[in-house]
Design a protein around this motif. Structure first.
Motif, PDB file in Angstrom:
ATOM      1  N   ILE A 110     -14.445 -52.794  26.477  1.00 28.62           N
ATOM      2  CA  ILE A 110     -14.334 -52.689  27.933  1.00 28.62           C
ATOM      3  C   ILE A 110     -12.988 -52.089  28.326  1.00 28.62           C
ATOM      4  O   ILE A 110     -11.998 -52.200  27.606  1.00 28.62           O
ATOM      5  N   PHE A 111     -12.968 -51.439  29.499  1.00 31.17           N
ATOM      6  CA  PHE A 111     -11.786 -50.693  29.942  1.00 31.17           C
ATOM      7  C   PHE A 111     -11.456 -51.047  31.386  1.00 31.17           C
ATOM      8  O   PHE A 111     -12.345 -51.126  32.237  1.00 31.17           O
ATOM      9  N   LYS A 112     -10.154 -51.208  31.644  1.00 32.48           N
ATOM     10  CA  LYS A 112      -9.715 -51.491  33.019  1.00 32.48           C
ATOM     11  C   LYS A 112      -9.868 -50.256  33.906  1.00 32.48           C
ATOM     12  O   LYS A 112     -10.066 -50.369  35.113  1.00 32.48           O
ATOM     13  N   ASP A 113      -9.752 -49.075  33.321  1.00 37.50           N
ATOM     14  CA  ASP A 113      -9.992 -47.815  34.027  1.00 37.50           C
ATOM     15  C   ASP A 113     -10.951 -46.972  33.197  1.00 37.50           C
ATOM     16  O   ASP A 113     -10.980 -47.076  31.966  1.00 37.50           O
ATOM     17  N   VAL A 114     -11.709 -46.124  33.865  1.00 33.31           N
ATOM     18  CA  VAL A 114     -12.668 -45.280  33.150  1.00 33.31           C
ATOM     19  C   VAL A 114     -11.901 -44.323  32.247  1.00 33.31           C
ATOM     20  O   VAL A 114     -11.033 -43.570  32.714  1.00 33.31           O
ATOM     21  N   PRO A 115     -12.156 -44.321  30.942  1.00 32.62           N
ATOM     22  CA  PRO A 115     -11.412 -43.441  30.030  1.00 32.62           C
ATOM     23  C   PRO A 115     -11.767 -41.979  30.231  1.00 32.62           C
ATOM     24  O   PRO A 115     -12.855 -41.643  30.720  1.00 32.62           O
ATOM     25  N   ARG A 116     -10.835 -41.136  29.849  1.00 38.20           N
ATOM     26  CA  ARG A 116     -11.066 -39.681  29.965  1.00 38.20           C
ATOM     27  C   ARG A 116     -12.293 -39.265  29.138  1.00 38.20           C
ATOM     28  O   ARG A 116     -13.118 -38.481  29.585  1.00 38.20           O
ATOM     29  N   ASP A 117     -12.392 -39.792  27.937  1.00 40.59           N
ATOM     30  CA  ASP A 117     -13.524 -39.484  27.069  1.00 40.59           C
ATOM     31  C   ASP A 117     -14.404 -40.725  26.996  1.00 40.59           C
ATOM     32  O   ASP A 117     -14.141 -41.638  26.217  1.00 40.59           O
ATOM     33  N   LYS A 118     -15.456 -40.750  27.818  1.00 41.26           N
ATOM     34  CA  LYS A 118     -16.299 -41.939  27.870  1.00 41.26           C
ATOM     35  C   LYS A 118     -17.149 -42.099  26.615  1.00 41.26           C
ATOM     36  O   LYS A 118     -17.544 -43.205  26.265  1.00 41.26           O
ATOM     37  N   LYS A 119     -17.423 -40.978  25.944  1.00 44.42           N
ATOM     38  CA  LYS A 119     -18.212 -41.030  24.717  1.00 44.42           C
ATOM     39  C   LYS A 119     -17.323 -40.595  23.558  1.00 44.42           C
ATOM     40  O   LYS A 119     -17.066 -39.413  23.365  1.00 44.42           O
ATOM     41  N   PRO A 120     -16.791 -41.533  22.759  1.00 51.77           N
ATOM     42  CA  PRO A 120     -15.858 -41.203  21.684  1.00 51.77           C
ATOM     43  C   PRO A 120     -16.543 -40.460  20.539  1.00 51.77           C
ATOM     44  O   PRO A 120     -17.775 -40.413  20.451  1.00 51.77           O
ATOM     45  N   PHE A 121     -15.730 -39.906  19.645  1.00 56.64           N
ATOM     46  CA  PHE A 121     -16.257 -39.068  18.562  1.00 56.64           C
ATOM     47  C   PHE A 121     -17.169 -39.828  17.602  1.00 56.64           C
ATOM     48  O   PHE A 121     -17.970 -39.233  16.890  1.00 56.64           O
ATOM     49  N   TRP A 122     -17.071 -41.148  17.573  1.00 56.52           N
ATOM     50  CA  TRP A 122     -17.864 -41.945  16.641  1.00 56.52           C
ATOM     51  C   TRP A 122     -19.141 -42.500  17.273  1.00 56.52           C
ATOM     52  O   TRP A 122     -19.895 -43.235  16.611  1.00 56.52           O
ATOM     53  N   ALA A 123     -19.399 -42.155  18.533  1.00 54.84           N
ATOM     54  CA  ALA A 123     -20.504 -42.769  19.284  1.00 54.84           C
ATOM     55  C   ALA A 123     -21.860 -42.582  18.611  1.00 54.84           C
ATOM     56  O   ALA A 123     -22.713 -43.486  18.628  1.00 54.84           O
ATOM     57  N   ASP A 124     -22.101 -41.410  18.015  1.00 54.65           N
ATOM     58  CA  ASP A 124     -23.402 -41.146  17.402  1.00 54.65           C
ATOM     59  C   ASP A 124     -23.503 -41.673  15.974  1.00 54.65           C
ATOM     60  O   ASP A 124     -24.552 -41.526  15.327  1.00 54.65           O
ATOM     61  N   LEU A 125     -22.427 -42.271  15.470  1.00 55.62           N
ATOM     62  CA  LEU A 125     -22.417 -42.753  14.091  1.00 55.62           C
ATOM     63  C   LEU A 125     -22.654 -44.261  14.004  1.00 55.62           C
ATOM     64  O   LEU A 125     -23.120 -44.754  12.977  1.00 55.62           O
ATOM     65  N   VAL A 126     -22.332 -44.999  15.068  1.00 54.60           N
ATOM     66  CA  VAL A 126     -22.653 -46.424  15.117  1.00 54.60           C
ATOM     67  C   VAL A 126     -24.095 -46.566  15.606  1.00 54.60           C
ATOM     68  O   VAL A 126     -24.779 -45.578  15.885  1.00 54.60           O
TER      69      VAL A 126
ATOM     70  N   GLY B 142     -26.904 -47.752  18.383  1.00 52.39           N
ATOM     71  CA  GLY B 142     -27.217 -48.153  19.749  1.00 52.39           C
ATOM     72  C   GLY B 142     -26.118 -47.954  20.767  1.00 52.39           C
ATOM     73  O   GLY B 142     -26.053 -48.711  21.751  1.00 52.39           O
ATOM     74  N   PHE B 143     -25.265 -46.952  20.590  1.00 49.29           N
ATOM     75  CA  PHE B 143     -24.180 -46.737  21.546  1.00 49.29           C
ATOM     76  C   PHE B 143     -24.742 -46.425  22.930  1.00 49.29           C
ATOM     77  O   PHE B 143     -25.637 -45.581  23.087  1.00 49.29           O
ATOM     78  N   ARG B 144     -24.215 -47.109  23.951  1.00 49.29           N
ATOM     79  CA  ARG B 144     -24.605 -46.856  25.341  1.00 49.29           C
ATOM     80  C   ARG B 144     -23.491 -47.341  26.257  1.00 49.29           C
ATOM     81  O   ARG B 144     -22.587 -48.066  25.829  1.00 49.29           O
ATOM     82  N   TYR B 145     -23.566 -46.910  27.517  1.00 48.73           N
ATOM     83  CA  TYR B 145     -22.624 -47.417  28.514  1.00 48.73           C
ATOM     84  C   TYR B 145     -23.143 -48.755  29.045  1.00 48.73           C
ATOM     85  O   TYR B 145     -24.355 -48.944  29.202  1.00 48.73           O
ATOM     86  N   MET B 146     -22.230 -49.659  29.320  1.00 52.56           N
ATOM     87  CA  MET B 146     -22.628 -50.957  29.853  1.00 52.56           C
ATOM     88  C   MET B 146     -23.149 -50.817  31.279  1.00 52.56           C
ATOM     89  O   MET B 146     -22.699 -49.958  32.037  1.00 52.56           O
ATOM     90  N   THR B 147     -24.088 -51.661  31.618  1.00 50.02           N
ATOM     91  CA  THR B 147     -24.643 -51.646  32.970  1.00 50.02           C
ATOM     92  C   THR B 147     -23.704 -52.382  33.931  1.00 50.02           C
ATOM     93  O   THR B 147     -22.820 -53.149  33.510  1.00 50.02           O
ATOM     94  N   ASP B 148     -23.905 -52.162  35.225  1.00 43.25           N
ATOM     95  CA  ASP B 148     -23.110 -52.876  36.233  1.00 43.25           C
ATOM     96  C   ASP B 148     -23.310 -54.385  36.099  1.00 43.25           C
ATOM     97  O   ASP B 148     -22.368 -55.168  36.298  1.00 43.25           O
ATOM     98  N   HIS B 149     -24.520 -54.778  35.758  1.00 45.43           N
ATOM     99  CA  HIS B 149     -24.816 -56.199  35.590  1.00 45.43           C
ATOM    100  C   HIS B 149     -23.993 -56.798  34.445  1.00 45.43           C
ATOM    101  O   HIS B 149     -23.447 -57.901  34.564  1.00 45.43           O
ATOM    102  N   GLU B 150     -23.875 -56.081  33.355  1.00 46.69           N
ATOM    103  CA  GLU B 150     -23.074 -56.556  32.224  1.00 46.69           C
ATOM    104  C   GLU B 150     -21.593 -56.611  32.586  1.00 46.69           C
ATOM    105  O   GLU B 150     -20.873 -57.544  32.202  1.00 46.69           O
ATOM    106  N   LEU B 151     -21.127 -55.600  33.312  1.00 49.36           N
ATOM    107  CA  LEU B 151     -19.702 -55.526  33.645  1.00 49.36           C
ATOM    108  C   LEU B 151     -19.264 -56.613  34.624  1.00 49.36           C
ATOM    109  O   LEU B 151     -18.060 -56.889  34.742  1.00 49.36           O
TER     110      LEU B 151
END
Length: 274
Positions: free
Chosen positions: A97-113, A115-124
């Motif tokens: 989790i991030f206090k501010d939206v990061p410049r790169d929301k999808k990091p270079f390793w996202a497709d290697l782990v 189930g990578f996804r962005y958290m929903t508003d409900h989760e946050l």
């Protein structure tokens, strides 16, 4: 054919992994692992062991992707094997989790782990001080199990172990054809390398068996990693801090920050500090 005599200096996760790799891959080598300290007395034993890379701006990104891909595949093969329990390697799911939206929301390793996804508003909503988050499944490697497991693998293929502090690589070279230095911070004294310095870390071990998912603040300063024996809660990143003793103020700060992320930890018993 004359066997090549190889010495690996240091018995942390890098040293043991290196010794096992050489001994298993190159049977014509005679490998000796030399170290003053072995598990559970190494720095590696205190590591939380979550597989989550940090991007280094001065290294080509494709290299970093390949390194992470190979590491993930290697550890996943262990996690999927009958050796997983002994090795302490398993899949772990959770949030970053991030206090501010990061410049790169999808990091270079996202497709290697997984189930990578962005958290929903409900989760946050669970983390009101944070504006953005990522959910995914990665791997966790617990060195308290992994190091002894590697050591047994090394011995099983004929590896030799010497409990001894190495103070001079030149003297060591008189008896070995190749020396692999995996002494970590010890390289500052061993090689007179003044650019090597410590980054002091301190964590808490908590008894909180109800926690199953990790939570990591994107700044890397606060994290909660459920494990097999305990929950690792951290941390500190104190550059050039040589203190080995535990700091009570650090302990209080770690606990305060972790409880803000996961209020249920207020009821957790402290098992120890590392």
């Amino acid at each position: 054919m004359k066997r090549v005599k190889v010495a690996v200096v240091g018995a942390g996760v890098v040293g043991l992994s290196t010794a096992v790799c050489i001994a298993e891959t190159l049977p014509y080598c005679s490998v000796t692992l030399i170290s003053e300290k072995f598990s559970p007395h190494t720095t590696s034993d205190g590591a939380a062991g979550i597989l989550l890379p940090k991007e280094f701006p001065d290294i080509p990104l494709e290299w970093q992707q390949q390194w992470f891909k190979k590491s993930f595949e290697y550890l996943l093969a262990i996690a999927d094997s009958p050796q997983a329990s002994d090795a302490g390697v398993y899949l772990s799911s959770g949030y970053q989790i991030f206090k501010d939206v990061p410049r790169d929301k999808k990091p270079f390793w996202a497709d290697l782990v997984f189930g990578f996804r962005y958290m929903t508003d409900h989760e946050l909503k669970r983390f009101p001080d944070h504006k953005f988050g990522q959910a995914f499944t990665t791997l966790k490697c617990e060195c308290l199990s992994y190091l002894p497991w590697l050591e047994q693998r090394f011995i099983a293929v004929g590896g030799r172990i010497i409990h001894e502090k190495v103070t001079d690589l030149h003297k060591l070279a008189l008896n070995y054809d190749a020396i692999i230095n995996c002494s970590g911070l010890g390289s500052r004294a061993l090689l007179k390398d003044e650019e090597v310095y410590p980054v002091r870390g301190q964590i808490l071990k908590l008894h909180a068996p109800w926690l199953k998912n990790f939570i990591r603040d994107g700044d890397g300063n606060t994290y909660i990693y459920p494990g097999i024996r305990f929950v690792s809660v951290g941390g500190t990143r104190q550059a050039d801090d040589w203190r080995m003793e535990l700091d009570e103020r650090d302990r209080e700060g770690i606990l305060e920050r972790s409880v803000r992320l996961e209020p249920s930890l207020r009821a957790a018993a402290i098992l120890g500090l590392l």
